[in-house]
Design an enzyme around this catalytic site. Structure first.
Site, PDB file in Angstrom:
ATOM      1  N   ILE A 149       0.821  -1.220   0.000  1.00 54.63           N
ATOM      2  CA  ILE A 149       0.000   0.000   0.000  1.00 54.63           C
ATOM      3  C   ILE A 149       0.846   1.257   0.000  1.00 54.63           C
ATOM      4  O   ILE A 149       0.323   2.364  -0.013  1.00 54.63           O
ATOM      5  CB  ILE A 149      -0.959   0.019   1.211  1.00 54.63           C
ATOM      6  CG1 ILE A 149      -0.197  -0.124   2.533  1.00 54.63           C
ATOM      7  CG2 ILE A 149      -2.010  -1.075   1.085  1.00 54.63           C
ATOM      8  CD1 ILE A 149      -1.082   0.001   3.770  1.00 54.63           C
ATOM      9  N   PHE A 154      13.688   3.229   1.581  1.00 54.32           N
ATOM     10  CA  PHE A 154      14.262   2.067   2.247  1.00 54.32           C
ATOM     11  C   PHE A 154      13.209   1.049   2.668  1.00 54.32           C
ATOM     12  O   PHE A 154      13.550   0.033   3.269  1.00 54.32           O
ATOM     13  CB  PHE A 154      15.054   2.487   3.492  1.00 54.32           C
ATOM     14  CG  PHE A 154      16.030   3.590   3.245  1.00 54.32           C
ATOM     15  CD1 PHE A 154      17.045   3.444   2.318  1.00 54.32           C
ATOM     16  CD2 PHE A 154      15.937   4.787   3.940  1.00 54.32           C
ATOM     17  CE1 PHE A 154      17.954   4.449   2.087  1.00 54.32           C
ATOM     18  CE2 PHE A 154      16.839   5.803   3.716  1.00 54.32           C
ATOM     19  CZ  PHE A 154      17.854   5.633   2.785  1.00 54.32           C
ATOM     20  N   SER A 155      11.958   1.320   2.397  1.00 52.88           N
ATOM     21  CA  SER A 155      10.915   0.473   2.980  1.00 52.88           C
ATOM     22  C   SER A 155       9.743   0.248   2.040  1.00 52.88           C
ATOM     23  O   SER A 155       9.547   0.981   1.062  1.00 52.88           O
ATOM     24  CB  SER A 155      10.405   1.091   4.283  1.00 52.88           C
ATOM     25  OG  SER A 155       9.764   2.329   4.016  1.00 52.88           O
ATOM     26  N   VAL A 157       5.464  -0.644   2.554  1.00 54.52           N
ATOM     27  CA  VAL A 157       4.366  -0.742   3.522  1.00 54.52           C
ATOM     28  C   VAL A 157       3.298  -1.657   2.945  1.00 54.52           C
ATOM     29  O   VAL A 157       2.842  -1.462   1.811  1.00 54.52           O
ATOM     30  CB  VAL A 157       3.764   0.637   3.845  1.00 54.52           C
ATOM     31  CG1 VAL A 157       2.652   0.500   4.888  1.00 54.52           C
ATOM     32  CG2 VAL A 157       4.843   1.590   4.357  1.00 54.52           C
ATOM     33  N   LYS A 174       5.191  -1.778   8.056  1.00 55.83           N
ATOM     34  CA  LYS A 174       6.328  -1.136   7.388  1.00 55.83           C
ATOM     35  C   LYS A 174       7.525  -2.081   7.447  1.00 55.83           C
ATOM     36  O   LYS A 174       8.005  -2.426   8.525  1.00 55.83           O
ATOM     37  CB  LYS A 174       6.652   0.189   8.093  1.00 55.83           C
ATOM     38  CG  LYS A 174       7.719   1.029   7.412  1.00 55.83           C
ATOM     39  CD  LYS A 174       7.857   2.371   8.128  1.00 55.83           C
ATOM     40  CE  LYS A 174       8.839   3.285   7.440  1.00 55.83           C
ATOM     41  NZ  LYS A 174       8.933   4.601   8.129  1.00 55.83           N
ATOM     42  N   ASP A 266       9.654  17.087  10.183  1.00 57.26           N
ATOM     43  CA  ASP A 266       9.236  16.850   8.800  1.00 57.26           C
ATOM     44  C   ASP A 266       7.730  17.040   8.675  1.00 57.26           C
ATOM     45  O   ASP A 266       7.019  16.201   8.130  1.00 57.26           O
ATOM     46  CB  ASP A 266       9.648  15.445   8.348  1.00 57.26           C
ATOM     47  CG  ASP A 266       9.641  15.288   6.825  1.00 57.26           C
ATOM     48  OD1 ASP A 266       9.701  16.327   6.126  1.00 57.26           O
ATOM     49  OD2 ASP A 266       9.577  14.153   6.342  1.00 57.26           O
TER      50      ASP A 266
END
Length: 461
Positions: A149, A154-155, A157, A174, A266
């Site tokens: 999704i 680096f990931s 989900v 994640k 952020d």
């Protein structure tokens, strides 16, 4: 040798002999751990670490080793302030104590039999218990992992669901590739530590952590409504009615974080997640990958340049030390953007944008601002004050007249209140959804006119 330490134990417990051990414990005291007041679904996901004696396989020579167990990942160090000599996955391993001794034996497919001697039999039993628990820490024993999704640098989900039939919630899982993270592991550790330490109705909750030698898997609250950036990119701006609802929640979350000495760093609409797709506009603050902590909430101690460039305040651009007021600036840029479809300091490139952020006065140009209240504009001016000392705090923002004199705006949240903006007059500019602060989305601005969404281009910082 020093005793094994878990993250529940006092970091100041006494160490025994050995210069290396003392320096190692000092390093441990400086590190951020998984320990927190918020328990996870399956327990505490503790990090277990400490000095042991490695027993040689053939000559039975003894040598000191520092072991660190995180989730199902076991690492061996000559010293805790040096890189690991190896890290392996314990999911297919077994461990047993060697009776009438301080020793324990780990049988592994990767490295064969590993024999260690602990400080005493009590420490041996603690290591054995921790390693046995780690051998069962397989995410597939607890969760069903579904389709992708979301993606990041680096990931990935994925949608997840608990194998416990009593738990009907959906989860966002994640999955971080540790090999690709490289030197950014400290941000990963810090994100987990911060998320485990907070609980607020408008902050995405963490439920579980699983770790192997190659991957870190974080089970998070699932927000199917998506983020506000995506919602507005295909629809419209927010009305003041809706903006009040959204930003009251976000400032509440931010005030909570700042009161605990946490700076998000952020703040942007891509990190404002909608709980569902209805018009209730219940939102949660997400993505703590760049967050940091302060010793005291009033300290101004950070100086690294992180965040999405379009949302950076003047003090960060100037490489000055900064504190929680960087988040307030991000909230100001986000509110301006969500009310108008534009950012206030757009430019052709990053350098021009940074110059405008530092020097230009805040303006409210275009027809869209004719229908925005004086209170909203006044709040924006106070959120986007270039001097952080004069910028509002999160609590002061919540007490602003915009939130307190516009209650009549909350009476109607129907579709007809959505202020539609022609795509030629909107600008989804300079808003990056990338996890890396090295990515920037810029909007060309030809002859001073606003460009359409289709003209968005990506530039590297």
């Amino acid at each position: 040798m020093g005793r094994m330490k878990t993250e529940r134990q006092d970091r100041k417990s006494n160490a025994t002999s050995g210069t290396d051990e003392k320096s190692g414990l000092a390093l441990m005291q400086q590190s951020i751990s998984f320990c927190s007041e918020l328990n996870l679904s399956r327990g505490d996901a503790q990090v277990t670490e400490g000095w042991v004696t490695k027993v040689g396989r053939y000559l039975h020579l003894h040598s000191s080793r520092y072991l660190k167990l995180r989730g199902a990942a076991l690492s061996s160090f000559h010293s805790p302030d040096r890189p690991a000599t190896w890290t392996m996955n314990l999911l297919n391993c077994t461990v047993k104590p060697i009776l009438k001794s301080k020793r324990f034996l780990i049988s592994t497919p990767e490295r064969g039999a590993l024999e260690y001697s602990a400080f005493d039999e009590t420490e041996r039993d603690r290591w054995v218990a921790a390693i046995r628990k780690a051998t069962t820490e397989n995410i597939f024993s607890f969760y069903k992992i579904g389709p992708i999704i979301g993606n990041g640098s680096f990931s990935t989900v994925r949608l997840g669901a608990s194998l416990d039939t009593r738990d009907i919630k959906k989860y966002a899982i994640k999955i971080i590739d540790k090999r690709r993270v490289g030197g950014n592991l400290k941000y990963m550790d810090r994100e987990i530590a911060i998320m485990r330490s907070v609980r607020h109705k408008n902050i995405v909750q963490i439920y579980d952590i699983f770790e192997t030698d190659k991957r870190l898997m974080i089970v998070l609250e699932y927000c199917p409504g998506g983020d506000l950036f995506e919602k507005l990119k295909v629809r419209s701006t927010l009305t003041e009615t809706q903006a009040i609802l959204v930003f009251r929640q976000l400032f509440s979350a931010l005030e909570y974080l700042h009161s605990r000495g946490i700076v998000h760093r952020d703040i942007k609409p891509a990190n404002f997640l909608l709980v569902d797709s209805s018009e209730s506009l219940q939102v949660k603050l997400s993505d703590f990958g760049l967050s940091n902590t302060m010793e005291n909430a009033s300290d101004v101690v950070m100086a690294s340049i992180v965040g999405t460039p379009a949302f950076l305040p003047p003090e960060v651009i100037k490489n000055l030390p900064y504190g929680p007021k960087v988040d307030i600036w991000g909230m100001g840029i986000s509110l301006y953007f969500l009310l108008s479809g534009r950012i206030p300091f757009d430019a052709k490139n990053r350098d021009q944008m940074f110059t405008r952020i530092q020097n230009d006065m805040l303006e409210f140009r275009g027809k869209v601002w004719e229908n925005i209240s004086f209170e909203a504009k006044d709040l924006l001016r106070k959120l986007l004050t270039k001097n952080p000392d004069k910028r509002l705090s999160a609590l002061e923002a919540l007490n602003h007249d915009w939130f307190n004199t516009k209650a009549d705006l909350l009476e109607d949240l129907s579709e007809k209140n959505m202020l539609e903006i022609d795509s030629s007059d909107s600008a989804m500019s300079s808003v990056s959804r990338c996890e890396s602060p090295a990515a920037l989305t810029m909007l060309p601005n030809h002859s001073g006119s606003q460009s359409s969404i289709s003209e968005i281009r990506r530039l590297s910082v």
